[in-house]
Motif scaffolding. Structure first.
Motif, PDB file in Angstrom:
ATOM      1  N   ASP A  44       0.643  -1.230  -0.086  1.00  0.00           N
ATOM      2  CA  ASP A  44      -0.047  -0.221   0.018  1.00  0.00           C
ATOM      3  C   ASP A  44       0.597   1.680   0.635  1.00  0.00           C
ATOM      4  O   ASP A  44       1.629   1.454   0.793  1.00  0.00           O
ATOM      5  CB  ASP A  44      -0.760   0.225   1.273  1.00  0.00           C
ATOM      6  N   SER A 144     -11.131   6.710   0.570  1.00  0.00           N
ATOM      7  CA  SER A 144     -10.254   7.129   2.547  1.00  0.00           C
ATOM      8  C   SER A 144     -10.116   7.425   2.570  1.00  0.00           C
ATOM      9  O   SER A 144     -10.469   9.027   1.897  1.00  0.00           O
ATOM     10  CB  SER A 144      -8.301   6.732   1.462  1.00  0.00           C
ATOM     11  N   GLN A 166     -10.533   3.379   2.719  1.00  0.00           N
ATOM     12  CA  GLN A 166      -9.813   3.424   3.686  1.00  0.00           C
ATOM     13  C   GLN A 166      -9.941   4.098   4.791  1.00  0.00           C
ATOM     14  O   GLN A 166      -8.857   5.486   4.071  1.00  0.00           O
ATOM     15  CB  GLN A 166      -7.833   2.865   2.821  1.00  0.00           C
ATOM     16  N   GLU A 190     -10.500  -1.146   4.884  1.00  0.00           N
ATOM     17  CA  GLU A 190      -8.827  -1.278   4.741  1.00  0.00           C
ATOM     18  C   GLU A 190      -8.355   0.069   6.311  1.00  0.00           C
ATOM     19  O   GLU A 190      -9.299   0.772   6.282  1.00  0.00           O
ATOM     20  CB  GLU A 190      -8.696  -0.913   3.791  1.00  0.00           C
ATOM     21  N   TRP A 192      -6.075   1.498   7.727  1.00  0.00           N
ATOM     22  CA  TRP A 192      -5.183   2.651   7.989  1.00  0.00           C
ATOM     23  C   TRP A 192      -4.221   2.870   9.562  1.00  0.00           C
ATOM     24  O   TRP A 192      -5.475   3.057  10.114  1.00  0.00           O
ATOM     25  CB  TRP A 192      -4.503   3.313   7.687  1.00  0.00           C
TER      26      TRP A 192
END
Ligand code: A2P
Length: 279
Positions: A44, A144, A166, A190, A192
Motif C-alpha cells: 500500500d 480513503s 481505507q 481497509e 490504516w
C-alpha cells in the motif's frame, strides 16, 4: 495468505504492507525482500508518500513478478479533479514501473468545510478513476478517509461503486458508523494504522489478550481487524515485526473477547479527521 473478494470479484490479499514514511531506498528494498519471502504480496503506497519510484525500483530488484503482487496507490488532495487525476495516475504507474494498478484510491475527500463545490470535486475525481478502470488500467477503485456524508453523494453519481474505503481503524478508534455503512454497501474497509501508530501497545486489555493467546499486541490488533471483516495495513521496516504481523493463524479471538475489544472506548484517533485536515 487469505484473500478478501472485492465487490467486482477482484481478490485482494487480506493483509497489506503499509509504506507510509518509508522513503529510504535501502530500507524499502530490504523491507520488501523480507516481506515477499514471508508471503506478503500486497503493498500500500500513495502519491503523497513520495516513495512510489523507490517501491517501483525495489519491486524490480526483489525479482518478484508483477502479476503476483497487489499494488495500491492513492490520488493526493492537490491532484483532485478529472484532468489532474488522469495526469498524476500516469506519473504513479511510471514511478511504480508498471502499466496498471490493482487498486487506486482518492486519498482524502474534498470536504464541505473547505470547498463550496466539494461534492463536484469528489465526483470528478471519481469519474477519472472510473474511466481508468474502464480502460483496464486499474483493477479496482475506491476511496480513503471518506465518512458517510462524503460517501452518500458519491454513490448517487457513481457509475461504478467504490470497492474499498481505507480509514483509520484500530481498537482505539473504530469509526463504527463508517464501517457499518460500508458493509451495508458492499465496500471493503481497509485499516490504516491498525496498531494506532503504536498507541495500542499500552492498552491493558490488549496486553491481557496478548498474554492469553500467547501472541503480541500487534497480532491481537491485526487479528481483531480481520475477524471484524476489515483488511489491516500494518507497517514496519523490521523483519521480525513484519513476520509477527503476518503470523496470525495460530489463534482465534473468542466471541466474548472480540466483544470486549469492540466495547473499548479509548478515543485515541490520530486526530486526522477528513473535514478538519488542512488540504
Ligand atoms: P517499526 O516500523 O519501527 O517496526 P501503524 O501500522 O498502526 O501505523 O503502526 C506502526 C508502528 O508500529 C510503527 O512505529 C512500527 O514500528 C510499529 N510496529 C509495527 N509492527 C510492530 C510489531 N509487531 N511490534 C511492535 N511494534 C510494531
Amino acid at each position: 495468505m487469505e484473500n478478501f473478494i472485492l465487490n467486482n470479484g477482484v481478490s485482494i490479499p487480506a493483509i497489506g504492507l503499509g509504506t507510509w514514511d518509508n522513503r529510504d531506498y535501502n530500507s524499502i528494498v530490504e523491507t520488501l525482500k523480507s516481506a515477499f519471502k514471508m508471503g506478503y504480496r500486497h503493498i500500500d503506497t500513495a502519491g503523497f508518500y513520495a516513495n512510489e519510484h523507490l517501491i517501483g525500483r525495489a519491486v524490480k530488484d526483489a525479482g518478484i513478478r508483477r502479476e503476483d503482487l497487489f499494488i495500491t496507490s492513492k490520488v493526493w488532495a492537490s491532484e483532485r479533479g478529472y484532468i489532474k487525476t488522469m495526469k498524476v495516475f500516469e506519473k504513479t504507474i511510471a514511478d511504480l514501473q508498471t502499466d496498471y494498478l490493482d487498486l487506486y484510491l482518492i486519498h482524502w475527500p474534498a470536504s464541505p468545510k473547505r470547498y463550496a463545490d466539494w461534492d463536484l470535486i469528489n465526483a470528478e475525481t471519481w469519474h477519472a478513476l472510473e474511466d481508468l478502470h474502464k480502460a483496464g488500467k486499474i483493477r479496482a477503485i475506491g476511496v480513503s478517509n471518506f465518512w458517510v456524508h462524503h460517501l452518500e453523494p458519491l454513490l448517487k453519481v457513481a457509475n461504478v461503486r467504490p470497492m474499498v474505503n481505507q480509514i483509520e481503524y484500530h481498537p482505539g478508534y473504530k469509526q463504527q458508523e463508517v464501517v457499518d455503512f460500508c458493509k451495508s454497501n458492499n465496500i471493503l474497509v481497509e485499516a490504516w494504522s491498525p496498531l494506532g501508530r503504536g498507541k495500542m501497545f499500552s492498552v491493558d486489555l490488549l496486553a491481557q489478550m496478548a498474554q492469553k493467546y500467547n501472541v503480541n499486541i500487534a497480532q491481537i490488533c491485526i487479528k481483531w481487524c480481520l475477524q471484524n471483516g476489515v483488511l489491516p495495513l500494518p507497517k514496519s521496516a523490521k523483519p521480525e515485526r513484519l513476520k509477527q504481523n503476518i503470523e496470525i493463524d495460530s489463534f482465534e479471538i473468542s466471541t466474548s473477547d472480540m466483544a470486549q475489544i469492540n466495547a473499548l472506548d479509548l478515543g485515541s484517533s490520530s486526530g486526522e479527521y477528513p473535514d478538519e485536515v488542512g488540504f
